[in-house]
Design a protein around this motif. Sequence first.
Motif, PDB file in Angstrom:
ATOM      1  N   GLN A 195      34.254  33.377  37.700  1.00  0.00           N
ATOM      2  CA  GLN A 195      34.894  33.947  38.792  1.00  0.00           C
ATOM      3  C   GLN A 195      36.305  34.027  38.085  1.00  0.00           C
ATOM      4  OE1 GLN A 195      33.618  35.590  41.281  1.00  0.00           O
ATOM      5  NE2 GLN A 195      31.652  34.550  40.931  1.00  0.00           N
ATOM      6  N   LEU A 196      36.868  35.094  37.877  1.00  0.00           N
ATOM      7  CA  LEU A 196      38.263  35.544  37.771  1.00  0.00           C
ATOM      8  C   LEU A 196      38.930  35.813  38.667  1.00  0.00           C
ATOM      9  CD1 LEU A 196      37.481  37.213  34.093  1.00  0.00           C
ATOM     10  CD2 LEU A 196      38.131  34.823  34.474  1.00  0.00           C
ATOM     11  N   ASP A 197      40.277  35.501  38.909  1.00  0.00           N
ATOM     12  CA  ASP A 197      41.052  35.914  40.131  1.00  0.00           C
ATOM     13  C   ASP A 197      41.640  37.354  39.745  1.00  0.00           C
ATOM     14  OD1 ASP A 197      43.344  35.653  38.321  1.00  0.00           O
ATOM     15  OD2 ASP A 197      44.002  34.115  39.598  1.00  0.00           O
ATOM     16  N   GLY A 198      42.155  37.992  40.634  1.00  0.00           N
ATOM     17  CA  GLY A 198      42.510  39.371  40.727  1.00  0.00           C
ATOM     18  C   GLY A 198      43.745  39.582  39.284  1.00  0.00           C
ATOM     19  N   GLU A 199      44.591  38.563  39.474  1.00  0.00           N
ATOM     20  CA  GLU A 199      45.704  38.506  38.231  1.00  0.00           C
ATOM     21  C   GLU A 199      44.884  38.619  36.977  1.00  0.00           C
ATOM     22  OE1 GLU A 199      49.610  36.395  36.894  1.00  0.00           O
ATOM     23  OE2 GLU A 199      48.975  36.086  38.836  1.00  0.00           O
ATOM     24  N   GLU A 200      44.158  37.689  36.792  1.00  0.00           N
ATOM     25  CA  GLU A 200      43.335  37.797  35.474  1.00  0.00           C
ATOM     26  C   GLU A 200      42.594  39.052  35.165  1.00  0.00           C
ATOM     27  OE1 GLU A 200      42.201  32.970  34.819  1.00  0.00           O
ATOM     28  OE2 GLU A 200      41.180  34.074  36.147  1.00  0.00           O
TER      29      GLU A 200
END
Length: 177
Positions: free
Chosen positions: A55-60
């Motif tokens: 899982q990558l966050d929105g900024e990444e």
Amino acid sequence: MRLLRPLIFVLAIAGGFFYFTTWRSNAKSSGLHPSNWISRPAQVEITEAARGGDQLDGEEQNNISVYHKNIPSVVNVTSRAMTFDFFYGLQPQEGQGSGFVIDKDGHILTNYHVIADARQVEVTMHNRKKYKATVVGTDPSHDLAVIQIKAPDLVPAVLGDSRKFMRSAIPLGSRAP
């Protein structure tokens, strides 16, 4: 005694010259250099750091999309110039830097110090194709230069406008924090 001091001085200079120009370089090639005394591993294993999860966050995700979108626009700029060495002999000098494509005509924005005094400028694209470049304009005081290549299917970088952001972020007449 009067002749002994200059003789010792001359021998020290000659010995130092011999050491730095002949003996030291021969010692490196014959295995006598200290860096060869250290044991070297037979095999070096390169590993990749494991992620905590997929899982990558929105900024990444945003950063990754920006990188993927702009990879075709980013270039490597190599310049070759001739400079004078300590003894006023001509020596080739190579410089490297980055730049990015700003239009489909092949104009590339880079730093002035990368192409300063260059006799030859070469651009390497993301797909490793190389093109000769010509210097179109320079602004040394701001360390900017524009070069141009003749290449098909160039993808210019999408440039933003910070004035639009500033207008929406700070209403006119108010002060920034």
